[in-house]
Design a protein around this motif. Structure first.
Motif, PDB file in Angstrom:
ATOM      1  N   PRO A   1      -5.895  11.490 -11.197  1.00 26.08           N
ATOM      2  CA  PRO A   1      -5.018  12.281 -11.267  1.00 26.08           C
ATOM      3  C   PRO A   1      -4.244  12.680  -9.939  1.00 26.08           C
ATOM      4  N   TRP A   2      -3.044  12.884  -9.714  1.00 20.01           N
ATOM      5  CA  TRP A   2      -2.509  13.435  -8.460  1.00 20.01           C
ATOM      6  C   TRP A   2      -2.705  14.784  -7.884  1.00 20.01           C
ATOM      7  N   GLU A   3      -2.906  15.674  -9.068  1.00 18.21           N
ATOM      8  CA  GLU A   3      -3.114  16.953  -8.702  1.00 18.21           C
ATOM      9  C   GLU A   3      -4.283  17.517  -9.886  1.00 18.21           C
ATOM     10  N   ILE A   4      -5.146  18.122  -9.398  1.00 18.61           N
ATOM     11  CA  ILE A   4      -5.938  18.784 -10.445  1.00 18.61           C
ATOM     12  C   ILE A   4      -6.128  20.297 -10.025  1.00 18.61           C
ATOM     13  N   GLU A   5      -5.448  20.907 -11.069  1.00 20.35           N
ATOM     14  CA  GLU A   5      -4.867  22.429 -11.060  1.00 20.35           C
ATOM     15  C   GLU A   5      -6.459  23.299 -10.582  1.00 20.35           C
ATOM     16  N   ASP A   6      -7.398  23.167 -11.188  1.00 20.04           N
ATOM     17  CA  ASP A   6      -8.392  23.912 -11.142  1.00 20.04           C
ATOM     18  C   ASP A   6      -9.364  23.680  -9.695  1.00 20.04           C
ATOM     19  N   LYS A   7      -9.038  22.284  -9.167  1.00 16.43           N
ATOM     20  CA  LYS A   7      -9.778  22.066  -7.798  1.00 16.43           C
ATOM     21  C   LYS A   7      -8.843  21.795  -6.823  1.00 16.43           C
ATOM     22  N   LYS A   8      -7.567  22.593  -6.769  1.00 21.35           N
ATOM     23  CA  LYS A   8      -6.945  22.565  -5.429  1.00 21.35           C
ATOM     24  C   LYS A   8      -7.452  23.067  -4.549  1.00 21.35           C
ATOM     25  N   PRO A   9      -7.466  22.331  -3.335  1.00 17.14           N
ATOM     26  CA  PRO A   9      -8.017  22.972  -1.906  1.00 17.14           C
ATOM     27  C   PRO A   9      -7.010  24.055  -1.461  1.00 17.14           C
ATOM     28  N   PRO A  10      -7.640  24.849  -0.563  1.00 12.95           N
ATOM     29  CA  PRO A  10      -6.577  25.635   0.070  1.00 12.95           C
ATOM     30  C   PRO A  10      -5.694  25.291   0.824  1.00 12.95           C
ATOM     31  N   PRO A  11      -4.460  25.953   0.711  1.00 11.14           N
ATOM     32  CA  PRO A  11      -3.194  25.213   1.480  1.00 11.14           C
ATOM     33  C   PRO A  11      -3.534  24.757   3.082  1.00 11.14           C
ATOM     34  N   GLU A  12      -4.395  25.594   3.701  1.00  9.52           N
ATOM     35  CA  GLU A  12      -4.390  25.557   5.200  1.00  9.52           C
ATOM     36  C   GLU A  12      -5.649  24.167   5.176  1.00  9.52           C
ATOM     37  N   TRP A  13      -6.390  24.074   4.415  1.00 15.05           N
ATOM     38  CA  TRP A  13      -7.329  22.787   4.248  1.00 15.05           C
ATOM     39  C   TRP A  13      -6.878  21.586   4.988  1.00 15.05           C
ATOM     40  N   PRO A  14      -7.455  20.759   5.809  1.00 15.74           N
ATOM     41  CA  PRO A  14      -8.745  21.130   6.418  1.00 15.74           C
ATOM     42  C   PRO A  14      -8.363  21.853   7.968  1.00 15.74           C
ATOM     43  N   THR A  15      -9.080  22.757   8.120  1.00 15.04           N
ATOM     44  CA  THR A  15      -8.848  23.754   9.332  1.00 15.04           C
ATOM     45  C   THR A  15      -9.796  23.084  10.661  1.00 15.04           C
ATOM     46  N   GLU A  16     -10.693  22.498  10.397  1.00 11.86           N
ATOM     47  CA  GLU A  16     -11.713  21.940  11.498  1.00 11.86           C
ATOM     48  C   GLU A  16     -11.164  20.515  11.701  1.00 11.86           C
ATOM     49  N   GLY A  17     -11.432  19.889  10.520  1.00 11.19           N
ATOM     50  CA  GLY A  17     -11.360  18.362  10.740  1.00 11.19           C
ATOM     51  C   GLY A  17     -12.464  17.514  10.752  1.00 11.19           C
ATOM     52  N   ASN A  18     -13.605  18.172  10.243  1.00  9.84           N
ATOM     53  CA  ASN A  18     -14.876  17.478  10.378  1.00  9.84           C
ATOM     54  C   ASN A  18     -14.896  16.570   9.135  1.00  9.84           C
ATOM     55  N   VAL A  19     -15.413  15.393   9.564  1.00  8.44           N
ATOM     56  CA  VAL A  19     -15.340  14.333   8.394  1.00  8.44           C
ATOM     57  C   VAL A  19     -16.816  13.723   8.283  1.00  8.44           C
ATOM     58  N   GLU A  20     -17.357  13.642   7.127  1.00 12.75           N
ATOM     59  CA  GLU A  20     -18.752  13.252   6.808  1.00 12.75           C
ATOM     60  C   GLU A  20     -18.647  12.041   6.000  1.00 12.75           C
ATOM     61  N   PHE A  21     -19.621  11.007   6.156  1.00 12.51           N
ATOM     62  CA  PHE A  21     -19.945  10.064   5.235  1.00 12.51           C
ATOM     63  C   PHE A  21     -21.360  10.192   4.773  1.00 12.51           C
ATOM     64  N   HIS A  22     -21.766  10.189   3.548  1.00 17.64           N
ATOM     65  CA  HIS A  22     -23.093  10.196   3.149  1.00 17.64           C
ATOM     66  C   HIS A  22     -23.389   9.178   2.234  1.00 17.64           C
ATOM     67  N   ASP A  23     -24.011   8.030   2.737  1.00 14.49           N
ATOM     68  CA  ASP A  23     -24.582   6.873   2.004  1.00 14.49           C
ATOM     69  C   ASP A  23     -23.304   6.040   1.448  1.00 14.49           C
ATOM     70  N   TYR A  24     -22.375   5.937   1.976  1.00 14.00           N
ATOM     71  CA  TYR A  24     -21.102   5.725   1.222  1.00 14.00           C
ATOM     72  C   TYR A  24     -20.944   4.161   1.259  1.00 14.00           C
ATOM     73  N   SER A  25     -20.810   3.634  -0.069  1.00 13.52           N
ATOM     74  CA  SER A  25     -20.351   2.142  -0.331  1.00 13.52           C
ATOM     75  C   SER A  25     -19.408   2.185  -0.882  1.00 13.52           C
ATOM     76  N   VAL A  26     -18.654   0.981  -0.944  1.00 18.58           N
ATOM     77  CA  VAL A  26     -17.169   0.888  -1.508  1.00 18.58           C
ATOM     78  C   VAL A  26     -16.864  -0.710  -1.727  1.00 18.58           C
ATOM     79  N   ARG A  27     -16.257  -1.242  -2.856  1.00 20.55           N
ATOM     80  CA  ARG A  27     -16.010  -2.701  -3.090  1.00 20.55           C
ATOM     81  C   ARG A  27     -14.563  -2.615  -3.515  1.00 20.55           C
ATOM     82  N   TYR A  28     -13.973  -3.789  -3.390  1.00 20.99           N
ATOM     83  CA  TYR A  28     -12.252  -4.097  -3.442  1.00 20.99           C
ATOM     84  C   TYR A  28     -12.067  -3.703  -5.038  1.00 20.99           C
ATOM     85  N   ARG A  29     -12.856  -4.589  -5.818  1.00 19.13           N
ATOM     86  CA  ARG A  29     -12.606  -4.584  -7.312  1.00 19.13           C
ATOM     87  C   ARG A  29     -13.926  -4.902  -8.035  1.00 19.13           C
ATOM     88  N   GLU A  30     -13.837  -4.437  -9.307  1.00 19.24           N
ATOM     89  CA  GLU A  30     -15.048  -4.611 -10.158  1.00 19.24           C
ATOM     90  C   GLU A  30     -15.545  -6.015  -9.738  1.00 19.24           C
TER      91      GLU A  30
END
Length: 1542
Positions: free
Chosen positions: A1285-1314
Motif C-alpha cells: 500500500p502507498w500509505e499505511i495510516e497507523d504506521k506513518k513515520p514522523p513528518p521530519e523523518w529521517p533526521t540523521e540519515g543512518n542506513v543499515e542493511f541486515h542480512d539483506y537478500s533480494v531477487r528480481y522476480r519469483e
C-alpha cells in the motif's frame, strides 16, 4: 400468333386459365412462349459468353464420363427435337397439314440444343469446371416444360386415349433428358490440366466451387464447421486467391498510375512548349488592337495554366484498375433494386385476393410462392453484389498499401520531412481503410435515388398526391439528420483529440513508470489522466444525446410518414377510404424508402472523407523520388574506390547547400577518418555518398557494393541473427568471426535466447552499445567493397570501442583491404588511420595522414595541440591512447548549452585532462592479445554447438492471450453489474414497452383499415387518427428515454468506472509487471478496449435489444392471427439458432485473427520508413517490398473469409426470413375465410421486414461478443497483483523523518522476480548519516539493485533495511519514497511545462524553483526562454539536450532536498562538462546528506568517505578509498585500468 398457330389453336383463353379451379395454358402458348424462352436466353448470352471464355482460358479439361454423358444427352435432345420436325413433314406428306408452329418450334429447339452441346465442349476446352450459363438454361428448360408436362397428363386423363402418341413420347423423353442435364450441371468437372491449383497447400475452395455453390456461398460451409468445432487458427485459413494477392493487384494499380504520370508529363510539355513559342507581337496586330493582351498578362495566364495543369489523378488510376470489376457488382445492384419492388405489388394482389370471395385458391398459393421466389432471387443477387463490392474494396486497400510502401522507400528527404512517419502510417491504415469502406456503399450514390424514385412512383399510384405529405416529412428529416451527423462528427474529432492526449500521457506514464515510482508521483499523474478522461466522457455524453435524437428520428420516421400520409389522405377527400390494400402496400413501400434515405447522407459524407484521403494519398504518391543515378556505380578502372569531384550537396532543392566544393579520392583498401566539429556536415557527407542528398553539381562514384552503419543504429523487429544476416545466407564460421570482431559474444550469453532472441521494435531490449554493435556486425557480414561508418564508436563503452577498432575497423581488423570511411569523434584512433579529412562548416579544410596534418600546422594540428601538448610528457605513447570511458558524441566541441561563455583554451585543456585521466595505454602486449583472441574463437565454436540445442529459452515477454471460444457469461454479468442490476432490468422493460407501442400502432392500423369493409369509415376518422398518433408518439418518447438512459447515463457510468479501476490497477502494479508486459499491449487496453466500452458496446446492446424485441413481436403477431404459424416457427428458429452459432464462432475468430495480423503491416512499415537509408544502402528494396506484401496478404487472408462469412450468413438467414414470408402468406391463404384483409396485410408486411432484423440480430450478437471481450481484458488489468500500500495510516513515520540519515542493511537478500536467482545475497552494512558512499563493481554485480531496494521497487527476499531505526518494509511506499531522492541514470521528462516536471504537486514556491534552477546551472537557459518556467517540454523531453535533461533531474533533487540522496551515475548520456557541474553541485548542496553514488567514472568517488565494492551480489570490499588502494584488491585493479594510479 394466328398465322403461326392457326385458327384452331388460340393463344390465350381466359376461362381456361384464370377463372377455373384446374388452370391450364393453351397449346399455342406452350409451343411459343414456353418453348422459345430458354432458346432466346441462350442465343442472347452465347456471343458474350464465348468472347469471355476466349479471353479467360484456364487450360483444358480431360473428357470425363460426366462430360461424355452431357454431350450425348445434348445430341439426343437434338435428335428428339428433329424427330418431331421430320414427323411434321411426314404428316404433311400424309396429307395432315399442321400449323407452321409445329415446324418452327422443333427447328429452333433443335438448333438451340446443338448450341448447348457445342458450349459444353467449348467450356471444357477453356477449363470451365461449372457453368452458370448452362445451368440457368437447363433450369429454364425444366421450368417451362413443367406446364406441358402437367397439361399433357390432364388431356390424356380427360380423353380415353392419347391422340398424338409420337409427340407425347418424345416430349417425356425430352423432359427426362433436360432434367438429367440440369442435375449433371450441378456437379463439378475435374480441375483443368496444367493448372496451378495443386501447388497450393490450402487453396481456397471458391476457385473450384460450382455455380450453385458460388451463388449460395456453400463452399464456405467447411470453414464454418471447422470454426464451430474448434477456434480457427492461422493454419486453417485458405490461401488468398491469386487474383486478390499483392503480386497481381499492386502492379495493376501502379501500371495505371505510371500511365497517369506520363500523360501528365506529356501535357505539361505541351503547355511549356506553348509557352516557349509565344507569338511575336507583330502577328497580333492582325486581330486588331483591342483583343491584344499585354505580354505580362499572357505570362500570368500561362503560369496559372501551368499551376492548375495536369496533375496525375490517382482517382483515374483507381477507376481504370478496379472499375470494370466493380461495374459487375453495380449491374447486380440494378437488378436487385428492380426486384425489390415486386414484393409490395404481390402483397397488394394477395390482399385483394383475400377480399374476393370466389377467387380460386391456387391464386393465393401461387402468389405466396412467387413472393418466396422473388425474395430468394433478391437475396442471391444482393449478396453477389456485396461480394463484388467488398472484394473490390479489399483489392483497393491491398493496392494502395502496396503503392504507398513502394513509394516510401524512394522518396527524397525533403519529401520525407513534409510527412512524418505517423502520417504516412495513417495513409496506410486510415485512408486506405476509408476507400475500402466506401467501395462497399459506393453504388448507393445512384441506387438510392433510383429506389426513391421508384418507391414514390408506386406510392403515387396507390395514394395519389397525399404521398407528398409523407415525402415532405422525410425531406424535413434529412437536414435534421444531416445537422446531427455534422455535430456528431465535430464531437468525434474533439473526442479523438482528448483520446489522443490521454493515450499520449499514458504512453509517457508507462515509459517513465520507474521514475514515477521512485519519486512517488503516481497520484499527480493519475489525476491528470482522469481529468482528460472526464473531458472525453463529457464529449461522449453529448454524442450520446445526439445519437439518441438521431435514433429516434430514424426509428419513428416510417411511422411519422405513414401517419401524415394517411391522415392527409383520409381528410383531403371524403371519398378516400383507407383500406388494407392501400395501407399495407404503402407501409411496405415506406419501409423500402427508409433504407436509401438513411444511407444517402452517410454515403455522401463518406465520399467527402474518401475525397480527402484521395488527395492525401495522391500528394504522397506524387512526391519527388531520389535520383537512382546520383551516385554512379560503374566499375571504373581506377585505383580509387570512392571519388567525389567538385561536389555540392543539399538536403532539399530550395535549402542552402550543406556541403560545397568537396573533392575526395579514397584509394582502394584504405581507411579514411572524417573529423570536425558537431554540425559541420560529417554525416551529410556519408549521406551524399549513399545518394540520399540532392546533388547540385559534381560527380560522385563508388566502386562495388556498399555497407553502411548509421549514427543511430537501425534494428529490425526480428531475431538478432536475422538482424546481422540481413537477408544473406547463414555461414556459421563467418558468422562467429563477425560476432567475435564486434564484441557481441559476451552479450549473446546474457540474452535469453542467444542469437535467436527476438529483438523488440527499435531494438528496445538491447542497450545502445549493443544496437550499434549489431549494426556493425550487419555491415561486416554483408561483405561489401566499401564501408561507410557514421560514428559507430560513440555509443559503446571505451574498452569495447578499442576492441572494435582493433578487431574490425583498424589497420589489423577484419576489414583490412576494404575501403573504409569512418566518421569519428575519438582522437585516440586517429594515429592509426591512413588519411584524415577535416571538415569545417560543410567544406573540406584539409586532408592527409596524421603526421602530414601535424606538420602542416593547420586547424587540425592546432586542435590536437590544444588538447594534448603539455599534459602528456610523462606518457610518450600518445598515439596509443584509448578512451576507457565512452567519449561523448562531441568531445571535439564543447557543449554550448552548458558553458554559455566562449570556452577558452584552458577550458579545453582542463577537459582533455579529465579525459586523459580516464585513458590508459593499452596494458596487454600484442602477442598475448592475439593468443586470447585465437582461443576465444575456438571456444565460441564449441559453445555455439551446445547453444543450438536448447532453442526454447524462456521469453521475457509473455504472449498476449487471444481469447478463443465463446465469451463467458460471467463477463456479461460483470458488465451488468457495472451498469447496475436494477437499472439493467428496467432498461430491458423499457425496450419491451417501446416495441409493444410500435406493434400496437400497426394493429390499430389494421383495425382502422377494416372499417372500410364495414363502411364505418367516416364517423371514426378522428378517433382512428388520434389513437394511431398517440401510439406512435409514445413509441418515439420511450425510445428517446431509453437511449438516453442506456447510452448517455448508465453505460458511460460503467465506462468511467472500468477505466478508473484499470488505471488504478496499473499504477499500483509492481515494477516487475511493467518489465514483463510490453507498453504497446497496455496502451492497446487503454485505447482500443476502453474505446469499445465507451462507444461500441452501448451501441451494440441498443441495436440488439431493438431488433430482438422487434423479431419477437413479429413472431407473436403472426402466431396470434394464424396459430398454425407456431408449428413452423419452432423449426425455423432452431435452424436460425444453429446457423447463428456456426457463424458467430467462425466470424469472431476470423475478426480476432484479422486484427492480430493487421498490426504487423503498420509496424513493419514504420520500421522501414525509419531505416530506409540502410535498406537502400544494402540494396534490399525488393526484399522489403516482398515482406510488406506478404504481411498485407496474410492480413487479407483472414479478412476475405470474414467477408464471405457475412455473405454466407446473409444468404442463410434471409432464406429463413423468406420462409417466414412464405408461411405467413400460405396461412393467410388457408385462413382466408376467418381473416380480414387488414390482418393479412399486417402479418405479411411484418414478415417481409423480419429478414432485416434477423440479419441485424446475428451481426449484433457477433459484434457484441467481439466487443464484450474488452470488458474482460480491462478487468484483467484492474485486478493485477499490486505492490504494497502507498500509505499505511497507523504506521506513518514522523513528518521530519529521517533526521540523521543512518542506513543499515541486515542480512539483506533480494531477487528480481519469483523463481529467479538472488541478485543480492545477505548484505550487511551500516552507513552513518552524512557519509558519502561510492558503489562500484563490474556490470551485473548488483549496484543498481541496491538502490532499487532502498526504494522498495524490489521487495526483500530475506533480511531488512532500516533508516533511522525505522524498518522500511513496514511503512507505506509513498511515505518511504517521498523521503528519499534519486537522480536516475536516464533522465526522464514528461511532456508538459518545465514547472510540472520539477514540481507536479505544486508544493514549492516560485523562488524555490528558481533557486533550484540556479544551483543546477539551468537558470540562464530557462530565463532566456520566452515562456520561462512554463516552457513546454515535448514528449520525452526531446527539445532539450541530454545534458540539460540530466540537469533538470538534478534540479528535482535539489527541490526535494531529503536526507538521503541516491545518484545513479549517467554513463553515455552526459558529456564530461555536465558531469562536472553535477558533481560539484552535489558536493556543495548535499554536504550534510547521506549520498550513495553508483560510479562508472572512478575519479568522481576518489574523495568519498567510503567505497563499497560489490561482486556477484556480495560485498567484496568496503572501506575508505585510500585503504582500498593499499589493499591492492578489486578496487585497485579497477583504478589501475582507469589509469588513475600514479
Amino acid at each position: 400468333m394466328e398465322t403461326l398457330c392457326g385458327p384452331e389453336l388460340p393463344f390465350w383463353v381466359a376461362n381456361q386459365t384464370l377463372h377455373t379451379d384446374r388452370p391450364d395454358l393453351p397449346e399455342c402458348f406452350q409451343l411459343t412462349v414456353l418453348s422459345w424462352l430458354p432458346c432466346i436466353y441462350l442465343w442472347a448470352v452465347c456471343p458474350i459468353y464465348c468472347f469471355y471464355l476466349k479471353r479467360n482460358s484456364r487450360g483444358y479439361i480431360m473428357m470425363s464420363i460426366m462430360s461424355r454423358f452431357k454431350t450425348v444427352f445434348g445430341l439426343l435432345l437434338w435428335v428428339l427435337c428433329w424427330t418431331d420436325l421430320f414427323y411434321t413433314f411426314h404428316e404433311l406428306r400424309q396429307g395432315l397439314p399442321q400449323p407452321p408452329i409445329y415446324f418452327v418450334t422443333p427447328l429452333v429447339l433443335g438448333m438451340t440444343m446443338l448450341l448447348a452441346t457445342f458450349l459444353i465442349q467449348y467450356e471444357r476446352l477453356h477449363g470451365v469446371q461449372s457453368s452458370g450459363v448452362l445451368f440457368i438454361f437447363w433450369f429454364l428448360c425444366v421450368l417451362c416444360a413443367i406446364v406441358p408436362f402437367r397439361s399433357k397428363i390432364l388431356q390424356a386423363s380427360s380423353q380415353s386415349e392419347v391422340t398424338d402418341k409420337l409427340r407425347f413420347t418424345t416430349f417425356y423423353f425430352y423432359f427426362g433428358l433436360v432434367a438429367c442435364e440440369l442435375i449433371l450441371c450441378c456437379f463439378n468437372e475435374k480441375p483443368p490440366l496444367f493448372s496451378n491449383v495443386n501447388t497450393d497447400p490450402n487453396p481456397c475452395p471458391e476457385t473450384t466451387a460450382g455455380f450453385l455453390s458460388t451463388i449460395t456461398f456453400w463452399w464456405f460451409t467447411s470453414m464454418a464447421i471447422k470454426g464451430y468445432k474448434m477456434p480457427l487458427e492461422v493454419k486453417d485459413l485458405w490461401s488468398l486467391n491469386p487474383r486478390d494477392s499483392s503480386k497481381v493487384m499492386v502492379p495493376k494499380l501502379l501500371k495505371e498510375w505510371d500511365k497517369e504520370h506520363t500523360e501528365a508529363k506529356s501535357k505539361q510539355n505541351l503547355i511549356s512548349q506553348a509557352e516557349y513559342s509565344k507569338p511575336s507581337p507583330s502577328t497580333n496586330h492582325v486581330t486588331g488592337g483591342e483583343s491584344e493582351a499585354s505580354p505580362e498578362e499572357v505570362e500570368v495566364l500561362l503560369s496559372n495554366q501551368k499551376a492548375s495543369a495536369h496533375k496525375p489523378s490517382f482517382l483515374r488510376a483507381l477507376i481504370r484498375a478496379f472499375g470494370p470489376y466493380f461495374l459487375i457488382g453495380s449491374a447486380y445492384k440494378i437488378l436487385q433494386d428492380i426486384i425489390t419492388f415486386v414484393n409490395p405489388q404481390l402483397l397488394r394482389m394477395l390482399i385483394s385476393f383475400t377480399k374476393q370471395k370466389g377467387a380460386p385458391d391456387w391464386w393465393g398459393y401461387s402468389l405466396a410462392f412467387l413472393m418466396f421466389f422473388t425474395a430468394i432471387l433478391q437475396t442471391l443477387i444482393l449478396h453477389r453484389h456485396f461480394q463484388y463490392c467488398f472484394v473490390t474494396g479489399m483489392n483497393v486497400r491491398t493496392a494502395v498499401i502496396g503503392a504507398i510502401y513502394r513509394k516510401a522507400l524512394v522518396i527524397t528527404n525533403a519529401a520525407k520531412r513534409s510527412s512524418t512517419v505517423g502520417e504516412v502510417v495513417n495513409l496506410m491504415s486510415v485512408d486506405a481503410q476509408r476507400f475500402m469502406d466506401l467501395t462497399t456503399f459506393l453504388n448507393m450514390l445512384w441506387s438510392a435515388p433510383l429506389q426513391i424514385v421508384l418507391a414514390l412512383y408506386f406510392l403515387w399510384q396507390n395514394l395519389g398526391p397525399s404521398v407528398l405529405a409523407g415525402v415532405a416529412v422525410m425531406v424535413m428529416l434529412i437536414p435534421f439528420n444531416a445537422v446531427i451527423a455534422m455535430k456528431t462528427r465535430a464531437y468525434q474529432v474533439e473526442q479523438m483529440k482528448y483520446k489522443d492526449a490521454r493515450i499520449k500521457l499514458m504512453n509517457e506514464i508507462l515509459n517513465g513508470i520507474k521514475v514515477l515510482k521512485l519519486y512517488a508521483w503516481e497520484n499527480s499523474f493519475k489525476e491528470k489522466v482522469l481529468a482528460i478522461r472526464q473531458k472525453e466522457l463529457n464529449v461522449l455524453r453529448k454524442t450520446a444525446y445526439l445519437g439518441a435524437l438521431s435514433t429516434m428520428a430514424w426509428s419513428t420516421a416510417p411511422f411519422l410518414v405513414a401517419l401524415t400520409t394517411f391522415a392527409v389522405y383520409v381528410s383531403v377527400d371524403e371519398k378516400n377510404i383507407l383500406d388494407a390494400e392501400k395501407a399495407f402496400v404503402s407501409l411496405s413501400l415506406f419501409n423500402i424508402l427508409r433504407f436509401p434515405l438513411n444511407m444517402l447522407p452517410q454515403v455522401i459524407s463518406s465520399v467527402v472523407q474518401a475525397n480527402v484521403s484521395l488527395k492525401r494519398i495522391q500528394a504522397f504518391l506524387s512526391h519527388d523520388e531520389l535520383d537512382p543515378n546520383a551516385v554512379s556505380r560503374k566499375n571504373t578502372a581506377t585505383d580509387f574506390s570512392v571519388t567525389v569531384v567538385n561536389g555540392k550537396f543539399t538536403w532539399a532543392e530550395d535549402d542552402p547547400p550543406v556541403l560545397h566544393n568537396i573533392n575526395v579520392m579514397v584509394p582502394q583498401g584504405s581507411l579514411l577518418a572524417v573529423v570536425g566539429q558537431v554540425g559541420c556536415g560529417k554525416s551529410s557527407l556519408i549521406s551524399a555518398l549513399l545518394g540520399e542528398m540532392e546533388k547540385l553539381e559534381g560527380e560522385v562514384s563508388i566502386r562495388g557494393s556498399v555497407a553502411y552503419v548509421p549514427q543511430q543504429a537501425w534494428i529490425q523487429n526480428a531475431t538478432l541473427r536475422d538482424n546481422i544476416l540481413f537477408g544473406n545466407p547463414y555461414n556459421e564460421q563467418k558468422y562467429s568471426c563477425v560476432l567475435e570482431a564486434c564484441a557481441l559474444t559476451p552479450d549473446l550469453e546474457v540474452l535469453p535466447g542467444g542469437d535467436m532472441t527476438e529483438i523488440g521494435e527499435k531494438g528496445i531490449n538491447l542497450s545502445g552499445g549493443q544496437r550499434q554493435r549489431v549494426s556493425l556486425a550487419r555491415a561486416l557480414y554483408s561483405d561489401a567493397d566499401v564501408y561507410l561508418l557514421d560514428d559507430p564508436l560513440s555509443a559503446v563503452d571505451s574498452h569495447v570501442a578499442k576492441h572494435i577498432f582493433d578487431n574490425l575497423i583498424g589497420p589489423e581488423g577484419a576489414l583490412k583491404g576494404k575501403t573504409r570511411i569512418l566518421v569519428t569523434h575519438g582522437i585516440s584512433f586517429l594515429p592509426q588511420v591512413d588519411n584524415i579529412m577535416v571538415l569545417v562548416e560543410g567544406s573540406m579544410s584539409e586532408m592527409g595522414s596524421y603526421q602530414e596534418l601535424l606538420k602542416q600546422n593547420g586547424a587540425f594540428a592546432e586542435f590536437l595541440r590544444n588538447y594534448a601538448l603539455d599534459d602528456i610528457e610523462e606518457d610518450e605513447a600518445s598515439e596509443e591512447f584509448e578512451d576507457e570511458e565512452l567519449f561523448p558524441e562531441d568531445s571535439m566541441s564543447i557543449h554550448a548549452d552548458v558553458a554559455d561563455n566562449e570556452p577558452g583554451i584552458n577550458e579545453a585543456k582542463k577537459k582533455f585532462m579529465r579525459e586523459i585521466s580516464v585513458i590508459s595505454a593499452d596494458g596487454e602486449n600484442p602477442r598475448s592479445r592475439s593468443v586470447k583472441k585465437h582461443s576465444c574463437r575456438q571456444r565460441k565454436h564449441s559453445e555455439s554447438q551446445e547453444k543450438r540445442k536448447p532453442e526454447e529459452k524462456q521469453k521475457l515477454i509473455q504472449a498476449e492471450t487471444t481469447e478463443t471460444g465463446r465469451v463467458n457469461s460471467k463477463v456479461y454479468l460483470e458488465y451488468v453489474k457495472a451498469v447496475g442490476t436494477l437499472l439493467s432490468v428496467f432498461i430491458c422493460f423499457l425496450y419491451c414497452c417501446q416495441s409493444a407501442a410500435s406493434i400496437g400502432g400497426n394493429i390499430w392500423l389494421s383495425q382502422w383499415t377494416n372499417d372500410a369493409s364495414t363502411n364505418q369509415t367516416q364517423e371514426n376518422v378522428h378517433m382512428r387518427v388520434g389513437v394511431y398518433a398517440a401510439l406512435g408518439i409514445a413509441q418515439g418518447v420511450l425510445l428517446l428515454v431509453n437511449c438516453l438512459l442506456c447510452r448517455a447515463y448508465s453505460m458511460l457510468q460503467a465506462a468511467q468506472l472500468m477505466h478508473r479501476n484499470m488505471l488504478q490497477g496499473i499504477l499500483r502494479a509492481p515494477q516487475a509487471f511493467f518489465e514483463s508486459t510490453p507498453t504497446g499491449r497496455l496502451l492497446n487496453r487503454f485505447s482500443k478496449d476502453v474505446d469499445a466500452i465507451d462507444a461500441h458496446i452501448p451501441e451494440n446492446i441498443d441495436i440488439w435489444m431493438r431488433t430482438f424485441w422487434y423479431t419477437l413481436n413479429v413472431l407473436l403477431v403472426c402466431s396470434a392471427f394464424t396459430p398454425m404459424f407456431l408449428i413452423v416457427v419452432a423449426p425455423l428458429m432452431l435452424l436460425y439458432w444453429w446457423v447463428q452459432r456456426f457463424y458467430v464462432a467462425s466470424s469472431r475468430q476470423l475478426k480476432r485473427l484479422e486484427s492480430v495480423s493487421r498490426s504487423p503491416i503498420y509496424s513493419h512499415f514504420s520500421e522501414t520508413v525509419t531505416g530506409c537509408s540502410v535498406i537502400r544502402a544494402y540494396g534490399r528494396n525488393s526484399a522489403f517490398v516482398l515482406m510488406s506484401d506478404v504481411r498485407v496478404d496474410d492480413n487479407q487472408k483472414s479478412y476475405y473469409p470474414g467477408i464471405v462469412s457475412n455473405r454466407w450468413l446473409g444468404v442463410r438467414i434471409e432464406f429463413i426470413g423468406n420462409c417466414i414470408v412464405l408461411f405467413a402468406a400460405l396461412f393467410a391463404v388457408t385462413g382466408k375465410e376467418s381473416l380480414n384483409p387488414g390482418l393479412v396485410g399486417l402479418s405479411v408486411s411484418y414478415a417481409l421486414q423480419v429478414t432485416m432484423s434477423l440479419n441485424w440480430m446475428v451481426r449484433m450478437s457477433s459484434d457484441l461478443e467481439n466487443n464484450i471481450v474488452a470488458v474482460e481484458r480491462v478487468k484483467e488489468y484492474s485486478e493485477t497483483k499490486t505492490e504494497a500500500p502507498w500509505e499505511i495510516e497507523d504506521k506513518k513515520p514522523p513528518p521530519e523523518w529521517p533526521t540523521e540519515g543512518n542506513v543499515e542493511f541486515h542480512d539483506y537478500s533480494v531477487r528480481y522476480r519469483e523463481g529467479l536467482d538472488l541478485v543480492l545475497k545477505k548484505l550487511s552494512l551500516t552507513v552513518k548519516g552524512g557519509e558519502k558512499i561510492g558503489i562500484v563493481g563490474r556490470t551485473g554485480a548488483g549496484k543498481s539493485s541496491m538502490t532499487l531496494c532502498l526504494f522498495r521497487l524490489l521487495e526483500a527476499a530475506a533480511g531488512e533495511i532500516t533508516i533511522d531505526a525505522v524498518n522500511i518494509s513496514e511503512i507505506g511506499l509513498h511515505d518511504l519514497r517521498s523521503k528519499l531522492t534519486i537522480i536516475p541514470q536516464e533522465p526522464v521528462l514528461f511532456s508538459g511545462s518545465l514547472r510540472m516536471n520539477l514540481d507536479p504537486f505544486d508544493k514549492y514556491s516560485e523562488e524555490e524553483l528558481w533557486k533550484a534552477l540556479e544551483h543546477s546551472h539551468l537558470q540562464k537557459f530557462v530565463s532566456n526562454q520566452p515562456a520561462k518556467l512554463e516552457l513546454e517540454c515535448s514528449e520525452g523531453g526531446e527539445n532539450l539536450s541530454v545534458g540539460q535533461r540530466q540537469l533538470v533531474c538534478l534540479a528535482r533533487a535539489l527541490l526535494r532536498k531529503t536526507r538521503i540522496l541516491v545518484l545513479d551515475e549517467a554513463t553515455a548520456a552526459v558529456d564530461l562538462e555536465t558531469d562536472d557541474l553535477i558533481q560539484s553541485t552535489i558536493r556543495i548542496q548535499f554536504e550534510d546528506c547521506t549520498v550513495f553514488t553508483i560510479a562508472h567514472r572512478l575519479n568522481t568517488i576518489m574523495d568519498y568517505t567510503r567505497v563499497l565494492v560489490l561482486d556477484r551480489g556480495q560485498i567484496a570490499e568496503f572501506d575508505t578509498p585510500a585503504e582500498l588502494m593499499s589493499q591492492r584488491g578489486i578496487f585497485y585493479g579497477m583504478v589501475k585500468d582507469a589509469g588513475l594510479t600514479q
